[in-house]
Design a protein around this motif. Sequence first.
Motif, PDB file in Angstrom:
ATOM      1  N   GLY A 175     -27.089  20.125  51.855  1.00  0.00           N
ATOM      2  CA  GLY A 175     -26.158  19.147  51.311  1.00  0.00           C
ATOM      3  C   GLY A 175     -26.530  18.652  49.929  1.00  0.00           C
ATOM      4  O   GLY A 175     -27.047  19.410  49.100  1.00  0.00           O
ATOM      5  N   VAL A 176     -26.306  17.358  49.709  1.00  0.00           N
ATOM      6  CA  VAL A 176     -26.485  16.785  48.374  1.00  0.00           C
ATOM      7  C   VAL A 176     -27.928  16.835  47.906  1.00  0.00           C
ATOM      8  O   VAL A 176     -28.215  16.691  46.704  1.00  0.00           O
ATOM      9  CB  VAL A 176     -25.951  15.333  48.363  1.00  0.00           C
ATOM     10  CG1 VAL A 176     -26.894  14.409  49.152  1.00  0.00           C
ATOM     11  CG2 VAL A 176     -25.762  14.826  46.940  1.00  0.00           C
ATOM     12  N   ALA A 177     -28.875  17.030  48.831  1.00  0.00           N
ATOM     13  CA  ALA A 177     -30.286  17.131  48.441  1.00  0.00           C
ATOM     14  C   ALA A 177     -30.524  18.333  47.527  1.00  0.00           C
ATOM     15  O   ALA A 177     -31.436  18.310  46.692  1.00  0.00           O
ATOM     16  CB  ALA A 177     -31.171  17.234  49.684  1.00  0.00           C
ATOM     17  N   ALA A 178     -29.706  19.371  47.663  1.00  0.00           N
ATOM     18  CA  ALA A 178     -29.888  20.583  46.843  1.00  0.00           C
ATOM     19  C   ALA A 178     -29.697  20.301  45.355  1.00  0.00           C
ATOM     20  O   ALA A 178     -30.602  20.578  44.554  1.00  0.00           O
ATOM     21  CB  ALA A 178     -28.944  21.687  47.319  1.00  0.00           C
ATOM     22  N   PRO A 179     -28.553  19.745  44.935  1.00  0.00           N
ATOM     23  CA  PRO A 179     -28.416  19.446  43.505  1.00  0.00           C
ATOM     24  C   PRO A 179     -29.377  18.362  43.023  1.00  0.00           C
ATOM     25  O   PRO A 179     -29.787  18.381  41.862  1.00  0.00           O
ATOM     26  CB  PRO A 179     -26.958  18.995  43.371  1.00  0.00           C
ATOM     27  CG  PRO A 179     -26.536  18.600  44.732  1.00  0.00           C
ATOM     28  CD  PRO A 179     -27.294  19.488  45.661  1.00  0.00           C
ATOM     29  N   LEU A 180     -29.756  17.434  43.917  1.00  0.00           N
ATOM     30  CA  LEU A 180     -30.708  16.397  43.515  1.00  0.00           C
ATOM     31  C   LEU A 180     -32.078  17.000  43.223  1.00  0.00           C
ATOM     32  O   LEU A 180     -32.733  16.656  42.228  1.00  0.00           O
ATOM     33  CB  LEU A 180     -30.824  15.334  44.606  1.00  0.00           C
ATOM     34  CG  LEU A 180     -29.627  14.392  44.758  1.00  0.00           C
ATOM     35  CD1 LEU A 180     -29.858  13.431  45.929  1.00  0.00           C
ATOM     36  CD2 LEU A 180     -29.387  13.610  43.465  1.00  0.00           C
ATOM     37  N   LEU A 181     -32.531  17.911  44.089  1.00  0.00           N
ATOM     38  CA  LEU A 181     -33.821  18.571  43.858  1.00  0.00           C
ATOM     39  C   LEU A 181     -33.766  19.443  42.608  1.00  0.00           C
ATOM     40  O   LEU A 181     -34.731  19.499  41.838  1.00  0.00           O
ATOM     41  CB  LEU A 181     -34.196  19.423  45.071  1.00  0.00           C
ATOM     42  CG  LEU A 181     -34.631  18.657  46.326  1.00  0.00           C
ATOM     43  CD1 LEU A 181     -34.781  19.605  47.514  1.00  0.00           C
ATOM     44  CD2 LEU A 181     -35.938  17.909  46.066  1.00  0.00           C
ATOM     45  N   LEU A 182     -32.644  20.111  42.401  1.00  0.00           N
ATOM     46  CA  LEU A 182     -32.486  20.924  41.198  1.00  0.00           C
ATOM     47  C   LEU A 182     -32.559  20.043  39.953  1.00  0.00           C
ATOM     48  O   LEU A 182     -33.160  20.418  38.943  1.00  0.00           O
ATOM     49  CB  LEU A 182     -31.156  21.672  41.240  1.00  0.00           C
ATOM     50  CG  LEU A 182     -30.890  22.648  40.091  1.00  0.00           C
ATOM     51  CD1 LEU A 182     -31.919  23.774  40.097  1.00  0.00           C
ATOM     52  CD2 LEU A 182     -29.477  23.216  40.190  1.00  0.00           C
ATOM     53  N   ALA A 183     -31.965  18.850  40.046  1.00  0.00           N
ATOM     54  CA  ALA A 183     -32.003  17.915  38.916  1.00  0.00           C
ATOM     55  C   ALA A 183     -33.424  17.453  38.624  1.00  0.00           C
ATOM     56  O   ALA A 183     -33.832  17.342  37.463  1.00  0.00           O
ATOM     57  CB  ALA A 183     -31.107  16.712  39.205  1.00  0.00           C
ATOM     58  N   VAL A 184     -34.208  17.208  39.684  1.00  0.00           N
ATOM     59  CA  VAL A 184     -35.603  16.788  39.504  1.00  0.00           C
ATOM     60  C   VAL A 184     -36.404  17.873  38.793  1.00  0.00           C
ATOM     61  O   VAL A 184     -37.172  17.599  37.851  1.00  0.00           O
ATOM     62  CB  VAL A 184     -36.247  16.459  40.867  1.00  0.00           C
ATOM     63  CG1 VAL A 184     -37.760  16.276  40.719  1.00  0.00           C
ATOM     64  CG2 VAL A 184     -35.627  15.196  41.455  1.00  0.00           C
ATOM     65  N   LEU A 185     -36.234  19.106  39.235  1.00  0.00           N
ATOM     66  CA  LEU A 185     -36.950  20.216  38.602  1.00  0.00           C
ATOM     67  C   LEU A 185     -36.481  20.426  37.166  1.00  0.00           C
ATOM     68  O   LEU A 185     -37.272  20.767  36.290  1.00  0.00           O
ATOM     69  CB  LEU A 185     -36.748  21.497  39.413  1.00  0.00           C
ATOM     70  CG  LEU A 185     -37.389  21.512  40.800  1.00  0.00           C
ATOM     71  CD1 LEU A 185     -37.013  22.776  41.559  1.00  0.00           C
ATOM     72  CD2 LEU A 185     -38.913  21.392  40.688  1.00  0.00           C
ATOM     73  N   ARG A 186     -35.197  20.210  36.942  1.00  0.00           N
ATOM     74  CA  ARG A 186     -34.661  20.346  35.583  1.00  0.00           C
ATOM     75  C   ARG A 186     -35.249  19.289  34.659  1.00  0.00           C
ATOM     76  O   ARG A 186     -35.574  19.562  33.499  1.00  0.00           O
ATOM     77  CB  ARG A 186     -33.137  20.224  35.634  1.00  0.00           C
ATOM     78  CG  ARG A 186     -32.446  20.474  34.308  1.00  0.00           C
ATOM     79  CD  ARG A 186     -32.651  21.890  33.842  1.00  0.00           C
ATOM     80  NE  ARG A 186     -31.932  22.143  32.599  1.00  0.00           N
ATOM     81  CZ  ARG A 186     -32.113  23.199  31.840  1.00  0.00           C
ATOM     82  NH1 ARG A 186     -32.981  24.117  32.188  1.00  0.00           N
ATOM     83  NH2 ARG A 186     -31.435  23.375  30.726  1.00  0.00           N
ATOM     84  N   VAL A 187     -35.416  18.074  35.169  1.00  0.00           N
ATOM     85  CA  VAL A 187     -36.030  17.007  34.382  1.00  0.00           C
ATOM     86  C   VAL A 187     -37.496  17.337  34.087  1.00  0.00           C
ATOM     87  O   VAL A 187     -37.987  17.117  32.980  1.00  0.00           O
ATOM     88  CB  VAL A 187     -35.916  15.656  35.117  1.00  0.00           C
ATOM     89  CG1 VAL A 187     -36.799  14.592  34.460  1.00  0.00           C
ATOM     90  CG2 VAL A 187     -34.461  15.181  35.126  1.00  0.00           C
ATOM     91  N   ALA A 188     -38.198  17.884  35.089  1.00  0.00           N
ATOM     92  CA  ALA A 188     -39.594  18.292  34.876  1.00  0.00           C
ATOM     93  C   ALA A 188     -39.674  19.347  33.780  1.00  0.00           C
ATOM     94  O   ALA A 188     -40.571  19.313  32.921  1.00  0.00           O
ATOM     95  CB  ALA A 188     -40.188  18.836  36.173  1.00  0.00           C
TER      96      ALA A 188
END
Length: 440
Positions: A117-130
């Motif tokens: 679910g929504v955790a997928a784009p949120l985790l992708l966003a975290v890695l993108r910020v890193a």
Amino acid sequence: MTSTISETTSREQLLVGKRASIAAAAGTAVEYYDFAIYGYLAVVIAPVFFPSTSGAASLLSTLALIGGGFFARPIGGFVFSRLGDRLGRRRVLLITVTIMGVATFGAGLLPPFASIGVAAPLLLAVLRVAQGISAGGEVGGATALANESAPPKRRGFFGSATSIGCAVGMSTASIVVGVLSVLLTDAQMSAWGWRVPFLLAGPLLIGCLLYRIRVEDSPLFKEMLATSEPVKAPVMEVMKNHRRALLLTIGIGFAQLTAGSLASIYIVVHLTKVLDYELSGSMWVTAIVSLMPLLLIPLAGRLSDRYGRRAVLLSGFGGFVVLAVPCFALMELGSYPLALAAGLVLNIPFAAVQGVVYTQFSEWFPTRVRHSGVSLGFNIAGVIGSGPVSFVATWLVVSTHMTMSPAFYMVGSAAVGLVIAWFIRETSHDDLRGGVVSDV
């Protein structure tokens, strides 16, 4: 005897310069590979992480995430450039490339929206910020290391290593994605094929680290440490005493990153989603186009050593202004050969600008704050330039119903660089230690 000593010193300078340039290029290649695959795969991963009944909405969400990585860059620039100006370029470059590679590899392991679910784009966003944070400290450090280690009369050539790294990273990303688009069906690309380019960041990271560990810090930085204390707050000193150099870096960087991104990464989005070209063919157009800067960047660096940074910048930005509209018009004709020709032509001015900008940035700041000055200016330029470029270009097409609108976006951004380049003073013969402060 004197001649022999001079020749030995010259050979040593060349060896130090070559090692530093390769180290700078290797890390920058990993960085731009990691960033570019998001752009090249935007049309593939959009429904994986942002499922929507509207294809345009899904794509815009993915492009917004891509831009988010650039908004994180100033944070990394602030943190890592301070360390780079106090502890050395080499240490910081080892840290930044590690974060970048791990974050990209991690993205390749993420479950899709359908699974978590929504955790997928949120985790992708975290890695993108890193990724953005690490990239914020990478370019400034690589630029400083390459230029500070180069022989004075060949700074343009050796300093172009950072740009070569950019081109290698982008071309490698486009070739990997292009090969996959041929070998796999669209369904396979959406199911698992998109992961492969991300996972390849692992071995690329290991290779880069093994080389960078063996490279020493720049001679100019070590000379500075031997004669004075490092600046306690280099970013604040840049903002207080080097504002004109900072503003010039932001302006030239904005023009370079916006026009260059439109000529490279954005093309695959434009061909597939705006002009309805097939994905696999568009990927190969982009892959071939990305090789053009790789071939011409060293030449641009050499020409800037001979004729000056200003002359090369003027020719590059001028080329964008003149060629943007006719090249995008060629893409409108629905022919892959014409689209390829248009992309290749647009990347000639891109190579000219890329071949000189990082050396130019370095020459505007003194050694004591060079990492901070270049990082701060370049990362701010990234936020307003390449960060939102694909999103803005796509939005312009959607809102104006003009498929040619990205061409005018390119003309406007390049015109900014052209005007700034017209008024700057030539710096190719200046001592790199001091930087240009009051008379830029």
